[in-house]
Design an enzyme around this catalytic site. Sequence first.
Site, PDB file in Angstrom:
ATOM      1  N   TYR A 184       0.858  -1.182   0.000  1.00  0.00           N
ATOM      2  CA  TYR A 184       0.000   0.000   0.000  1.00  0.00           C
ATOM      3  C   TYR A 184       0.893   1.231   0.000  1.00  0.00           C
ATOM      4  CZ  TYR A 184      -3.378   3.508   1.595  1.00  0.00           C
ATOM      5  OH  TYR A 184      -4.170   4.625   1.718  1.00  0.00           O
ATOM      6  N   ASP A 240       9.431   2.752  -0.407  1.00  0.00           N
ATOM      7  CA  ASP A 240       8.398   3.427   0.364  1.00  0.00           C
ATOM      8  C   ASP A 240       8.606   3.056   1.830  1.00  0.00           C
ATOM      9  OD1 ASP A 240       6.228   4.480   1.592  1.00  0.00           O
ATOM     10  OD2 ASP A 240       4.725   3.507   0.317  1.00  0.00           O
ATOM     11  N   LYS A 243       4.508   9.238   8.582  1.00  0.00           N
ATOM     12  CA  LYS A 243       4.253   8.662   9.905  1.00  0.00           C
ATOM     13  C   LYS A 243       5.216   9.199  10.983  1.00  0.00           C
ATOM     14  CE  LYS A 243       1.311   5.157   8.150  1.00  0.00           C
ATOM     15  NZ  LYS A 243       1.310   4.271   7.017  1.00  0.00           N
TER      16      LYS A 243
HETATM   17  C1  LIG Z   1       0.619   4.762   5.624  1.00  0.00           C
HETATM   18  C2  LIG Z   1       1.361   4.500   4.378  1.00  0.00           C
HETATM   19  C3  LIG Z   1       1.249   5.338   3.254  1.00  0.00           C
HETATM   20  C4  LIG Z   1       0.256   6.465   3.179  1.00  0.00           C
HETATM   21  O1  LIG Z   1       0.502   7.458   4.114  1.00  0.00           O
HETATM   22  P1  LIG Z   1      -0.698   8.460   4.512  1.00  0.00           P
HETATM   23  O2  LIG Z   1      -0.034   9.453   5.411  1.00  0.00           O
HETATM   24  O3  LIG Z   1      -1.750   7.630   5.172  1.00  0.00           O
HETATM   25  O4  LIG Z   1      -1.182   9.083   3.251  1.00  0.00           O
HETATM   26  C5  LIG Z   1       2.068   5.088   2.170  1.00  0.00           C
HETATM   27  N1  LIG Z   1       2.931   4.065   2.179  1.00  0.00           N
HETATM   28  C6  LIG Z   1       3.064   3.237   3.224  1.00  0.00           C
HETATM   29  C7  LIG Z   1       4.056   2.140   3.186  1.00  0.00           C
HETATM   30  C8  LIG Z   1       2.281   3.417   4.354  1.00  0.00           C
HETATM   31  O5  LIG Z   1       2.380   2.559   5.370  1.00  0.00           O
END
Ligand SMILES: *Cc1c(COP(=O)(O)O)cnc(C)c1O
Length: 425
Positions: free
Chosen positions: A142, A237, A265
Amino acid sequence: MSTSEQLFERAKKIIPGGVNSPVRAFRSVGGAPFFVKAAYGATLLTADDRELIDFVCTWGPAIHGHNHPRITTAIATALEHGTSFGTPNPYEVEMAELIVRFVPSIQKVRMCNSGTEATMSAVRLARGFTRRDKIIKFAGCYHGHSDSLLIKAGSGALTHGNPDSAGVPAVFAQETVVLPYNDTAALEEAFDANPGRIAGVIVEPYCGNVGFIMPDTGYLQYLRAVCTAHGAVLIFDEVMTGFRQAKGGVQELEKITPDLTTLGKIIGGGLPVGALGGRADIMDHLAPLGPVYQAGTLSGNPLAMAAGIAGLRLLEELDPYDRLDALGRQVRDALLAAARKKGIPAQVPQRGSMFSIFFSPTPVRDYATALKGDAQLYARFFHACLDRGVYLAPSAYETAFLSTAHEGEAIDRACETMTAAIMSL
Ligand SMILES: *Cc1c(COP(=O)(O)O)cnc(C)c1O
């Protein structure tokens, strides 16, 4: 003060599903969500005055536990001087210097407001830099909810049975090639089938949005080599793993240099932040230096920067990663022992402060094997824990997070509680 039930009734009338992010609605585990009015350390205090030990940690950011005084003090200090300037501010420079120092591959970094923005912009940058259109992603990873990436996605999209969202034009989806994670042959085939057309490969180096899945030995090195051979941009990511698995993320642990990295995060200390960074020659393709446009009214917001900087400095001071891994192993061992005793097949992948439980006899190494887990049994386990005061993610396809605040009494009590919950199934 209203109860959770009253608040949810009001919310459902005026907010789609009553929530501002889908997994929060509890639809895959059943029941109604609780509302939280305060959080401190490892504890959530609900609107109904229940105290819960929290393994969601606001979906990753709260590595120091909730409401850490160093972070709240930093926000309060910044707040005295204003909430947003719309000009460059000193905090942005300090934040960028910290990120460049901690994350091995990042030479330049741009701040934005969420992980979704970071990955969306990283993909655009990879396309603009290579002048190619196609992106490779992996099933179950994701990367936020932008059009190019909401294809066979994990997290809430998977939880709610729509990993491919309505509203993404087919012509966009065609430019995203989706492959199984941990499958080297599939990657090679995709590059062969699209010669000179792959702009980049985006991957969660440790997958955290389909439960927790580790890469096979050598897999990430292989990704690096293939991208280099084909002139494709490798995007790690690390929105979830950055500063959580190590100060420098998975790339530090695995000694791999991606071309671009996305963060979020933890770097916001609980306020809304994202970032993308990487090789200077690629980053310089961003506006105003280059032709790839990216912007944000609130990007580099002083309150968010102050919170994030305080959190990162605390990580540097404490270097808590061995302690967090010990907590993770304690939980994993407790869960596996309970499942064995109860005679329920279970997999508990764990590294550091991330773990998840799949009720399955099959080791989990990709999306297909993750889906073999018994999600209905997970839902029962979830409620058995919640009834006893432990809050896990309300989905069979999310990672659980630990914080330094779990150390001591909270972790012992949580292990006992989760053991009792498994025995009750
Ligand atoms: C949470 C997450 C996102 C998206 O971040 P948001 O701040 O919720 O838009 C993208 N990539 C990874 C791996 C994530 O865990």
